[in-house]
Design an enzyme around this catalytic site. Structure first.
Site, PDB file in Angstrom:
ATOM      1  N   ASN A 387       0.822  -1.209   0.000  1.00 29.43           N
ATOM      2  CA  ASN A 387       0.000   0.000   0.000  1.00 29.43           C
ATOM      3  C   ASN A 387       0.862   1.268   0.000  1.00 29.43           C
ATOM      4  O   ASN A 387       1.041   1.903  -1.032  1.00 29.43           O
ATOM      5  CB  ASN A 387      -0.940  -0.029   1.214  1.00 29.43           C
ATOM      6  CG  ASN A 387      -2.007   1.052   1.143  1.00 29.43           C
ATOM      7  OD1 ASN A 387      -1.865   2.007   0.398  1.00 29.43           O
ATOM      8  ND2 ASN A 387      -3.061   0.902   1.905  1.00 29.43           N
ATOM      9  N   ASP A 388       1.437   1.595   1.140  1.00 30.85           N
ATOM     10  CA  ASP A 388       2.177   2.850   1.240  1.00 30.85           C
ATOM     11  C   ASP A 388       3.342   2.937   0.259  1.00 30.85           C
ATOM     12  O   ASP A 388       3.678   4.012  -0.217  1.00 30.85           O
ATOM     13  CB  ASP A 388       2.712   3.018   2.664  1.00 30.85           C
ATOM     14  CG  ASP A 388       1.574   3.199   3.664  1.00 30.85           C
ATOM     15  OD1 ASP A 388       0.508   3.657   3.238  1.00 30.85           O
ATOM     16  OD2 ASP A 388       1.772   2.875   4.842  1.00 30.85           O
ATOM     17  N   VAL A 389       3.939   1.790  -0.068  1.00 31.82           N
ATOM     18  CA  VAL A 389       5.144   1.806  -0.903  1.00 31.82           C
ATOM     19  C   VAL A 389       4.834   2.106  -2.362  1.00 31.82           C
ATOM     20  O   VAL A 389       5.745   2.275  -3.171  1.00 31.82           O
ATOM     21  CB  VAL A 389       5.919   0.477  -0.821  1.00 31.82           C
ATOM     22  CG1 VAL A 389       6.419   0.246   0.594  1.00 31.82           C
ATOM     23  CG2 VAL A 389       5.090  -0.677  -1.297  1.00 31.82           C
ATOM     24  N   SER A 428      -0.493   2.213   7.626  1.00 33.59           N
ATOM     25  CA  SER A 428      -0.203   3.441   8.352  1.00 33.59           C
ATOM     26  C   SER A 428      -1.429   4.343   8.436  1.00 33.59           C
ATOM     27  O   SER A 428      -1.362   5.442   8.934  1.00 33.59           O
ATOM     28  CB  SER A 428       0.945   4.192   7.680  1.00 33.59           C
ATOM     29  OG  SER A 428       0.581   4.516   6.361  1.00 33.59           O
TER      30      SER A 428
END
Lengths: 462, 103
Positions: A387-389, A428
């Site tokens: 997701n965040d990456v 996050s």
């Protein structure tokens, strides 16, 4: 004469062992020679241990040494063989903590005996003992957190002040011991007790996401402690091997912190780990779902597919299925590559281990710097459990908490397929701008099941 | 007896060596490498053995005994998990060959 020979033999074997450690670490820096690297280092370890044992005076202590080696070795052997690849980070933490504890034990024996130590010896025994004890108790907490034994991050106001106070107490006790108050049993005991408490107090507030950096730091610290205790014992192999690990571990820690866009100070003192509640993402557009059958056909008739796996995939134990899917695609003539973000697993390189376990050859796996230019030419970027990456906000949105973090440019691919459990936010708690893009389609479901459906779809596509 | 200044030289050279050896490592090997360096500081085992060998009171024997158990755990455990991880890294060519042998 006889004792001199024994001394020389031991020292020479330590020299050979130290050389084998350095050569072994160097060979571990390439996947082709890596296995032989760890075996070289292992040979060095066996040599040093056997020679040390051979020249011991056969007393009760020697029997104790053998019993202890067999006990500790057997426990570690069994646990090391059994541990699942996903649990590797905490296992490394545990073994590392044991090394720190051993260094602290050496320091304790030297200090309790308290005879004829020079100032330099006493100082390094104290510093090494302190670092070793902190690494021991800190690593145990890190292990417990990643293993899920401790789920809460204990935080309260004044925590930093308390940790600082403990550190000051340790420093005062340490200085008192160094400055000539020799073999004061209660004083030395208090020194170790407070060092152990500091390790616990330092590690408890750090969130699970930051734990890999902390484990790496403790690994470097244990190396330092071993090196200093090596000086106390006049043992060149310990000095060299410990310091090599200390330096290498420090560099590795910096690399990891950088990959997570955090400074080491930030990790240790800011408690970001799991506390960022604010979701300040930019969600332009809505999330558009896609059926597995359509997604499968899309991939089967692509030229090039880049797979971006995240930790979510490993949790769902979907690596094997993904490799099966990729093999099918390769049979269809599709060029398949894996793009791994440095923090894709629980520590840098962890995802590579998990893919290797499923049988994915390492030459299909690229890291961030290699692959980012290739997304432009990819027909499909398949995001599984990441997701965040892949959140383009990290590049463009200054208000985002992850702004500045290096990301995989999956948004540059012609089509993006995201396999995701539901519509919720990521690890996050930040909205992902990638999901709202025009070329993005969401394939909802459990990673393992969704990939299974894709396999069926690709098979049906001929 | 290792002299203080000589020891400083050894500390310094070993630190540079460690830094140099690691700086050329690709990201894909970071986890096995951390594990590998974790194994290397398992050399603390020989120190713990010497310390227990010289222990002359029951208290020191207990501490030394625990020390050797912990050190042996570090060395053996570190080796086992590192080797397990590294064994799995195969290239596309080798992978195909391995499969043929398996069948």
């Amino acid at each position: 004469m006889n004792t001199l020979n024994a001394q020389t033999m031991t020292q020479l074997s330590y020299l050979v062992a130290a050389a084998l450690f350095i050569l072994g670490l160097k060979r571990m820096s390439s996947p082709v020679t890596a296995v032989s690297g760890v075996r070289w280092a292992g040979a060095g370890m066996v040599l040093a241990t056997l020679v040390t044992l051979a020249f011991m005076t056969p007393t009760l202590n020697m029997a104790l040494v053998v019993a202890a080696i067999l006990t500790g070795g057997a426990i570690a052997w069994v646990s090391g063989k059994r541990v699942a690849m996903t649990d590797m980070p905490q296992m490394i933490a545990l073994y590392n903590g044991m090394g720190g504890g051993a260094a602290a034990a050496i320091a304790a024996i030297a200090l309790y005996r308290g005879n004829e130590h020079s100032f330099a010896h006493l100082t390094l025994a104290i510093i090494g003992g302190f670092i070793g004890a902190v690494s021991f108790s800190g690593s145990l907490i890190a292990f417990a957190k990643l293993q899920g034994l401790i789920t809460k991050s204990v935080r309260f106001s004044g925590q930093k002040a308390m940790n600082l106070a403990i550190l000051v107490i340790v420093l005062i006790l340490g200085c008192t011991v160094i400055c000539g108050v020799k073999s004061e049993l209660p004083l030395v005991s208090l020194f170790f007790a407070f060092s152990l408490i500091l390790g616990v107090a330092m590690t408890l507030p750090i969130g699970g996401a930051d734990m890999p950096v902390v484990i790496s730091l403790y690994n470097a610290l244990t190396g330092l402690a071993v090196s200093f205790e090596g000086f106390v014992l006049d043992n060149a192999a310990m000095i060299i091997a410990g310091m090599v690990v200390g330096a290498a571990g420090t560099l590795l820690t910096q690399l990891m912190a950088k990959a997570m866009n955090r400074s080491l100070g930030n990790v240790l003192f800011a408690n970001f780990g799991e506390s960022s509640g604010a979701s300040t993402g930019t969600m332009a557009g809505s999330q558009k779902p896609i059926e597995a059958s359509d997604a499968g056909v899309m991939m089967a008739f692509s030229q090039k597919v880049i797979v971006v796996p995240g930790y979510g995939l490993a949790v769902a134990q979907g690596q094997h299925k993904v490799w099966e899917l990729c093999q099918l695609l390769i049979e269809h003539g599709v060029l398949v590559k894996f793009a791994i973000h440095p923090v894709a697993g629980r520590m840098p390189g962890h995802m590579n281990v998990l893919l290797a376990e499923a049988g994915v050859p390492y030459d299909l796996i690229s890291d961030l710097d290699e692959i980012n230019a290739e997304f432009d030419t990819a027909d499909v970027a398949l995001i599984i459990g990441a997701n965040d990456v892949v959140n383009p906000d990290a590049r463009t949105n200054k208000a985002s908490p992850i702004f500045g973090m290096p990301i995989l440019s999956a948004d540059k691919a012609k089509n993006v397929i995201v396999i995701k459990r539901g519509q919720g936010q990521g690890f996050s708690g930040i909205d992902n701008a990638l999901f709202g893009l025009d070329q993005t389609r969401m394939l909802y479901g459990d990673a393992q099941a969704a990939v299974g459906q894709l396999i069926q779809a690709v098979k049906a596509a001929g | 007896m290792i002299d203080g200044v000589i020891a400083l030289y050894i500390f310094m050279l070993a630190a540079f060596t460690g830094y140099e050896v690691i700086s050329r490592v690709p990201v894909i090997l970071h986890t096995p490498l951390m594990s590998g360096s974790n194994f290397v500081h398992g050399i603390v085992l020989v120190g713990a053995m010497v310390a227990l060998g010289a222990a002359d009171t029951p208290l020191l024997r207990v501490i030394g005994f625990i020390g050797v158990i912990l050190a042996a755990g570090n060395a053996v455990g570190g080796y086992v998990v590192t080797e397990r991880m590294l064994k799995m890294f195969v290239s596309a060519g080798k992978n195909a060959a391995g499969k043929k042998q398996g069948h």
